[in-house]
Design a protein around this motif. Structure first.
Motif, mmCIF file in Angstrom:
data_model
loop_
_atom_site.group_PDB
_atom_site.id
_atom_site.type_symbol
_atom_site.label_atom_id
_atom_site.label_comp_id
_atom_site.label_asym_id
_atom_site.label_seq_id
_atom_site.Cartn_x
_atom_site.Cartn_y
_atom_site.Cartn_z
ATOM 1 N N ASP A 83 0.828 -1.210 0.000
ATOM 2 C CA ASP A 83 0.000 0.000 0.000
ATOM 3 C C ASP A 83 0.862 1.260 0.000
ATOM 4 O OD1 ASP A 83 -2.230 -1.638 0.021
ATOM 5 O OD2 ASP A 83 -2.597 -1.405 2.175
ATOM 6 N N THR A 84 1.934 1.249 0.773
ATOM 7 C CA THR A 84 2.819 2.411 0.823
ATOM 8 C C THR A 84 3.545 2.590 -0.499
ATOM 9 O OG1 THR A 84 3.101 2.058 3.204
ATOM 10 C CG2 THR A 84 4.657 3.540 2.131
ATOM 11 N N LEU A 85 3.955 1.501 -1.120
ATOM 12 C CA LEU A 85 4.629 1.567 -2.416
ATOM 13 C C LEU A 85 3.720 2.191 -3.471
ATOM 14 C CD1 LEU A 85 7.222 0.754 -4.016
ATOM 15 C CD2 LEU A 85 6.034 -1.382 -4.559
ATOM 16 N N THR A 86 2.468 1.774 -3.525
ATOM 17 C CA THR A 86 1.550 2.343 -4.522
ATOM 18 C C THR A 86 1.257 3.808 -4.223
ATOM 19 O OG1 THR A 86 -0.380 1.446 -3.352
ATOM 20 C CG2 THR A 86 0.498 0.132 -5.168
ATOM 21 N N SER A 87 1.111 4.158 -2.949
ATOM 22 C CA SER A 87 0.882 5.560 -2.584
ATOM 23 C C SER A 87 2.079 6.419 -2.957
ATOM 24 C CB SER A 87 0.612 5.684 -1.081
ATOM 25 O OG SER A 87 -0.592 5.063 -0.736
ATOM 26 N N TYR A 88 3.270 5.922 -2.675
ATOM 27 C CA TYR A 88 4.490 6.667 -2.986
ATOM 28 C C TYR A 88 4.630 6.860 -4.498
ATOM 29 C CZ TYR A 88 9.441 8.059 -2.662
ATOM 30 O OH TYR A 88 10.639 8.737 -2.741
ATOM 31 N N ALA A 89 4.326 5.828 -5.264
ATOM 32 C CA ALA A 89 4.380 5.942 -6.725
ATOM 33 C C ALA A 89 3.413 7.024 -7.212
ATOM 34 C CB ALA A 89 4.060 4.597 -7.381
ATOM 35 N N ALA A 90 2.220 7.074 -6.625
ATOM 36 C CA ALA A 90 1.237 8.076 -7.033
ATOM 37 C C ALA A 90 1.704 9.489 -6.692
ATOM 38 C CB ALA A 90 -0.107 7.784 -6.366
ATOM 39 N N VAL A 91 2.253 9.666 -5.498
ATOM 40 C CA VAL A 91 2.729 10.988 -5.094
ATOM 41 C C VAL A 91 3.889 11.433 -5.979
ATOM 42 C CG1 VAL A 91 3.865 12.255 -3.218
ATOM 43 C CG2 VAL A 91 1.882 10.830 -2.726
ATOM 44 N N LEU A 92 4.829 10.540 -6.238
ATOM 45 C CA LEU A 92 5.940 10.889 -7.128
ATOM 46 C C LEU A 92 5.419 11.273 -8.508
ATOM 47 C CD1 LEU A 92 8.621 8.221 -6.196
ATOM 48 C CD2 LEU A 92 8.827 10.696 -5.906
ATOM 49 N N GLY A 93 4.436 10.534 -9.004
ATOM 50 C CA GLY A 93 3.856 10.851 -10.305
ATOM 51 C C GLY A 93 3.213 12.221 -10.322
ATOM 52 N N ASN A 94 2.520 12.578 -9.242
ATOM 53 C CA ASN A 94 1.872 13.891 -9.162
ATOM 54 C C ASN A 94 2.878 15.030 -9.163
ATOM 55 O OD1 ASN A 94 -0.753 12.927 -9.103
ATOM 56 N ND2 ASN A 94 -0.832 12.823 -6.881
ATOM 57 N N PHE A 95 4.052 14.803 -8.595
ATOM 58 C CA PHE A 95 5.054 15.847 -8.501
ATOM 59 C C PHE A 95 6.100 15.765 -9.608
ATOM 60 C CE2 PHE A 95 3.294 16.095 -4.279
ATOM 61 C CZ PHE A 95 3.325 17.452 -4.020
ATOM 62 N N ASP B 182 12.203 7.998 -8.011
ATOM 63 C CA ASP B 182 12.995 7.403 -6.941
ATOM 64 C C ASP B 182 13.108 5.917 -7.232
ATOM 65 O OD1 ASP B 182 14.441 7.102 -4.590
ATOM 66 O OD2 ASP B 182 12.807 7.695 -3.263
ATOM 67 N N ASP B 183 14.112 5.299 -6.633
ATOM 68 C CA ASP B 183 14.196 3.842 -6.687
ATOM 69 C C ASP B 183 14.072 3.340 -5.248
ATOM 70 O OD1 ASP B 183 17.429 2.944 -6.034
ATOM 71 O OD2 ASP B 183 16.986 5.033 -6.527
ATOM 72 N N VAL B 184 13.304 2.280 -5.080
ATOM 73 C CA VAL B 184 13.024 1.727 -3.765
ATOM 74 C C VAL B 184 13.248 0.217 -3.822
ATOM 75 C CG1 VAL B 184 11.245 1.409 -2.004
ATOM 76 C CG2 VAL B 184 11.292 3.515 -3.335
ATOM 77 N N THR B 185 14.038 -0.289 -2.884
ATOM 78 C CA THR B 185 14.292 -1.726 -2.810
ATOM 79 C C THR B 185 13.538 -2.298 -1.623
ATOM 80 O OG1 THR B 185 16.458 -1.456 -3.831
ATOM 81 C CG2 THR B 185 16.071 -3.506 -2.625
ATOM 82 N N VAL B 186 12.737 -3.319 -1.897
ATOM 83 C CA VAL B 186 11.931 -3.967 -0.862
ATOM 84 C C VAL B 186 12.257 -5.455 -0.794
ATOM 85 C CG1 VAL B 186 10.008 -2.336 -1.102
ATOM 86 C CG2 VAL B 186 10.017 -4.433 -2.450
ATOM 87 N N ALA B 187 11.968 -6.033 0.356
ATOM 88 C CA ALA B 187 12.046 -7.486 0.502
ATOM 89 C C ALA B 187 10.701 -8.042 0.065
ATOM 90 C CB ALA B 187 12.334 -7.857 1.950
ATOM 91 N N ALA B 188 10.725 -9.060 -0.781
ATOM 92 C CA ALA B 188 9.492 -9.633 -1.327
ATOM 93 C C ALA B 188 9.650 -11.141 -1.420
ATOM 94 C CB ALA B 188 9.211 -9.042 -2.707
ATOM 95 N N LEU B 189 8.566 -11.791 -1.772
ATOM 96 C CA LEU B 189 8.592 -13.228 -2.032
ATOM 97 C C LEU B 189 8.370 -13.431 -3.518
ATOM 98 C CD1 LEU B 189 6.447 -14.532 0.964
ATOM 99 C CD2 LEU B 189 8.937 -14.445 0.779
ATOM 100 N N GLY B 190 9.257 -14.193 -4.147
ATOM 101 C CA GLY B 190 9.136 -14.488 -5.568
ATOM 102 C C GLY B 190 8.089 -15.554 -5.829
ATOM 103 N N VAL B 191 7.915 -15.908 -7.083
ATOM 104 C CA VAL B 191 6.909 -16.900 -7.468
ATOM 105 C C VAL B 191 7.187 -18.272 -6.856
ATOM 106 C CG1 VAL B 191 6.227 -15.743 -9.591
ATOM 107 C CG2 VAL B 191 8.116 -17.374 -9.641
#
Length: 110
Positions: free
Chosen positions: A19-31, A35-44
């Motif tokens: 949720d924070t990633l999508t919000s941040y993407a939207a805010v960056l797009g508006n302005f 940015d580049d953001v590295t997150v820990a995730a689970l692959g397929v």
């Protein structure tokens, strides 16, 4: 957990991180920022991976719910970073009056 889809790749992220990633993407797009953001995730395959997202006004990113019972990767630091950046950018939003005439100087005072 949520499936986050980016560049035809789907990863699992914790709800808060997604949720924070999508919000941040939207805010960056508006302005018009980026940015580049590295997150820990689970692959397929269910293995933990590090994923770097390039976020800008052209980012196409989607997060959808899942019923996964896998433990969420820890993204507390990157979530705090993104929230801080969202706060910084939101504080720079211009306040526009309801009446545009309020932006004009009072000619009687000149």
């Amino acid at each position: 957990m949520k499936h986050v889809t980016y560049a035809e790749k789907s990863l699992l992220l914790g709800d808060e991180a997604a949720d924070t990633l999508t919000s941040y993407a939207a805010v960056l797009g508006n302005f018009g920022g980026a940015d580049d953001v590295t997150v820990a995730a689970l692959g397929v395959d269910g293995e933990e991976v590090s994923a770097t997202f390039i976020l800008n006004s052209g980012t196409v990113l989607m997060a959808e719910s899942t019923k996964s019972r896998l433990p969420e990767p820890d993204n507390a630091d990157v979530v705090a970073y993104m929230r801080a950046r969202i706060g910084e950018l939101d504080s720079r939003r211009a306040v526009v009056p309801d009446d545009p005439a309020e932006l004009m100087p009072d000619m009687d005072l000149l």
